[in-house]
Design an enzyme around this catalytic site. Structure first.
Site, PDB file in Angstrom:
ATOM      1  N   CYS A 156       0.830  -1.202   0.000  1.00  0.00           N
ATOM      2  CA  CYS A 156       0.000   0.000   0.000  1.00  0.00           C
ATOM      3  C   CYS A 156       0.866   1.256   0.000  1.00  0.00           C
ATOM      4  CB  CYS A 156      -0.942  -0.006   1.191  1.00  0.00           C
ATOM      5  SG  CYS A 156      -2.059  -1.429   1.169  1.00  0.00           S
ATOM      6  N   THR A 157       1.973   1.211   0.709  1.00  0.00           N
ATOM      7  CA  THR A 157       2.900   2.335   0.724  1.00  0.00           C
ATOM      8  C   THR A 157       3.508   2.528  -0.666  1.00  0.00           C
ATOM      9  OG1 THR A 157       3.368   2.006   3.074  1.00  0.00           O
ATOM     10  CG2 THR A 157       4.993   3.258   1.799  1.00  0.00           C
TER      11      THR A 157
END
Length: 151
Positions: free
Chosen positions: A46-47
């Site tokens: 997600c980062t």
């Protein structure tokens, strides 16, 4: 899972962002926008995805896109994620899964032989009329902006 498809109208929603400000789908009438769903703030995939979108934000804006990220994380968790990586777009804290269920991205997943329900990483490109133009179901976390820009 009953996921929205190209040609579907986006259902109305109103959910707070990382700063506690309400974000209403009606705010995007007459605008092109991108809604990207991710499983959890501050996780590696997600980062990578959100940072790729941040790094290419000006190119996405040049194409007329407004970005909105969505996960079931709390406002506090979204705020920490946004502040740490300096995201220029809102992250919705959809703890009640209002938007997640409306777009149909909650459902069964498998990871390391285990089955569970969770958010499917998907992105929706929405036109000025509030209709889905494209759905990206196989998100490349490290090259997601390129996937959007090539459509």
């Amino acid at each position: 899972m009953n996921t929205l498809k190209a040609g579907d109208a986006v259902p109305h929603f109103k959910v707070n962002d990382q700063d506690g400000n309400p974000v209403d789908s009606n705010d995007f009438k007459g605008k092109k926008w991108v809604v990207f769903f991710y499983p959890a703030a501050s996780t590696p995939g997600c980062t990578a995805e959100a940072c790729d979108l941040r790094d290419h934000y000006s190119e996405l804006q040049a194409k007329g896109y407004h970005l909105v990220g969505v996960s079931a994380d709390t406002e506090r968790k979204q705020k920490n994620f946004s502040t740490k990586y300096e995201f220029p777009f809102p992250l919705l804290a959809d703890t009640e899964k209002e938007v997640i269920n409306a777009f149909g991205v909650w459902g069964p997943k498998k990871f390391m032989g285990r089955e569970y329900d969770g958010i499917h990483r998907m992105t929706f490109l929405i036109n000025e009329e509030g209709v889905v133009d494209h759905v990206i179901s196989k998100v490349k976390t490290k090259a997601h902006a390129a996937q959007i820009l090539e459509l």
